[in-house]
Design a protein around this motif. Structure first.
Motif, mmCIF file in Angstrom:
data_model
loop_
_atom_site.group_PDB
_atom_site.id
_atom_site.type_symbol
_atom_site.label_atom_id
_atom_site.label_comp_id
_atom_site.label_asym_id
_atom_site.label_seq_id
_atom_site.Cartn_x
_atom_site.Cartn_y
_atom_site.Cartn_z
ATOM 1 N N PHE A 43 -1.227 -5.765 -0.548
ATOM 2 C CA PHE A 43 -1.755 -7.114 -0.326
ATOM 3 C C PHE A 43 -0.626 -8.139 -0.246
ATOM 4 N N HIS A 57 -4.663 -7.104 8.052
ATOM 5 C CA HIS A 57 -5.859 -7.121 7.196
ATOM 6 C C HIS A 57 -7.040 -7.841 7.860
ATOM 7 N N ALA A 89 -9.621 2.349 -7.050
ATOM 8 C CA ALA A 89 -9.010 1.655 -5.905
ATOM 9 C C ALA A 89 -8.224 0.462 -6.430
ATOM 10 N N GLY A 91 -4.955 -2.581 -5.829
ATOM 11 C CA GLY A 91 -4.198 -3.388 -4.900
ATOM 12 C C GLY A 91 -2.881 -3.786 -5.532
ATOM 13 N N LEU A 108 -9.520 -3.295 -7.140
ATOM 14 C CA LEU A 108 -10.135 -3.966 -6.001
ATOM 15 C C LEU A 108 -11.547 -4.452 -6.322
ATOM 16 N N ASN A 109 -12.217 -3.766 -7.264
ATOM 17 C CA ASN A 109 -13.588 -4.172 -7.606
ATOM 18 C C ASN A 109 -13.623 -5.261 -8.676
ATOM 19 N N CYS A 117 -14.610 3.098 -7.598
ATOM 20 C CA CYS A 117 -15.623 2.700 -6.620
ATOM 21 C C CYS A 117 -16.428 3.926 -6.211
ATOM 22 N N ALA A 126 -15.064 -2.968 -1.818
ATOM 23 C CA ALA A 126 -14.192 -3.625 -2.790
ATOM 24 C C ALA A 126 -12.949 -4.196 -2.111
ATOM 25 N N TYR A 127 -12.432 -3.479 -1.124
ATOM 26 C CA TYR A 127 -11.260 -3.947 -0.352
ATOM 27 C C TYR A 127 -11.583 -5.263 0.358
ATOM 28 N N SER A 130 -11.830 -8.099 -2.153
ATOM 29 C CA SER A 130 -10.522 -8.570 -2.616
ATOM 30 C C SER A 130 -9.843 -9.459 -1.578
#
Length: 301
Positions: A43, A57, A89, A91, A108-109, A117, A126-127, A130
């Motif tokens: 990210f 992204h 997951a 980031g 991410l969640n 996830c 979730a991605y 975020s």
């Protein structure tokens, strides 16, 4: 041969011998070994503003971006080797609300206690969540997520579980020394690392981490095994637009080394495959989660 009393030119006496069976990746899977899949997504600000179409992204309403494509291609295969389909997951490289703290290991969640996830769709959800809530920042640090997965892998080393970390990134790594040390430490654990590079950056450092030509080392200590596989996503972009075929090729190549890496760990630890569980008489057959369908992982055994 012309001598009538000739017997032989010497004898070889075999003192002992042993027959050893070579165990395969599927032997361990059939014996119940589970693959724990974790994904870590870059990210950092070098990816570009997610609201603009030039960003790696960018969330287009019409097609998946490079991150989502890479995650789906690998995840759709590897998920069959995990019975509960719950995947952590993470980031890295973003500022988090509400105080703008930079994190290189955030869920991410949004759940610090449980970053898992449900399925690949859960990771994608979730991605996208975020992307709407964090601020892309930097730098590009891998060591925290490698250490995160290594810490979990270290808790179960009896051969019943094997961890695979997928890192998807766009740029030059910022913490090379720390990452190399983390990988060298992880090489003695039941885990492998897949790195997919997206975008047009130079990925020379990733090639070094891959260790195919020269085994990675840190502070004079060589990694016990080669556990990293790197591929650049751009090599799999089909100019004709056939994403299905090109993503199948991507999945095949990034997963190609996992079977040998798993078996090399088991052999080094002296772990034999467990006998496949027998289904009781007159009972329903065992869940197919333990015997996944044919896939790129199988084809490289």
């Amino acid at each position: 041969m012309k001598k009538k009393k000739y017997v032989n030119s010497g004898t070889v006496t075999l003192l002992s011998f042993a027959v050893e069976s070579e165990c395969t990746f599927l032997d361990y899977i059939k014996g119940g070994t589970q693959i724990n899949f974790t994904v870590a997504i870059d990210f950092t600000a070098s990816n570009g503003n997610p609201s603009q179409s030039t960003s790696l992204h960018y969330m287009s309403p019409y097609q998946l971006n490079a991150y989502a494509l890479a995650l789906t291609a690998v995840g759709e295969i590897i998920q069959h080797y995990d019975s509960d389909k719950m995947f952590p997951a993470l980031g890295f490289g973003a500022k988090l609300p509400p105080d703008g703290r930079v994190s290189h290991e955030f869920p991410l969640n949004g759940n610090q206690e449980n970053p898992s996830c449900c399925g690949i769709d859960g990771i994608l959800e979730a991605y996208h969540h975020s992307l709407r809530t964090v601020q892309l920042y930097g730098p590009t640090n891998f060591a925290p997520v490698v250490t995160h997965v290594a810490r979990n892998a270290a808790t179960v080393q009896d051969g019943s579980q094997y961890s695979v970390l997928l890192i998807i990134t766009d740029g030059v790594i910022s913490d090379m020394a720390q990452t190399k040390e983390a990988i060298v430490n992880a090489a003695k654990l039941p885990m492998s690392i897949i790195i997919i590079g997206v975008g047009q950056a130079e990925f020379d450092a990733m090639v070094e981490l891959d260790g195919d030509d020269v085994r990675i080392s840190s502070r004079g200590k060589l990694a016990e095994r080669d556990i990293v596989q790197f591929v650049p996503f751009r090599d799999y972009v089909d100019r004709t637009g056939n994403h299905v075929l090109s993503m199948a090729r991507l999945a095949r190549d990034v997963l190609a080394e996992i079977p040998d890496q798993l078996v090399s760990y088991m052999k080094a630890q002296g772990i034999r495959p467990r006998s496949p569980p027998m289904a009781p008489a007159h009972s329903a057959p065992e869940s197919p989660a333990r015997t996944p369908p044919a896939s790129p992982l199988h084809t490289h055994i």
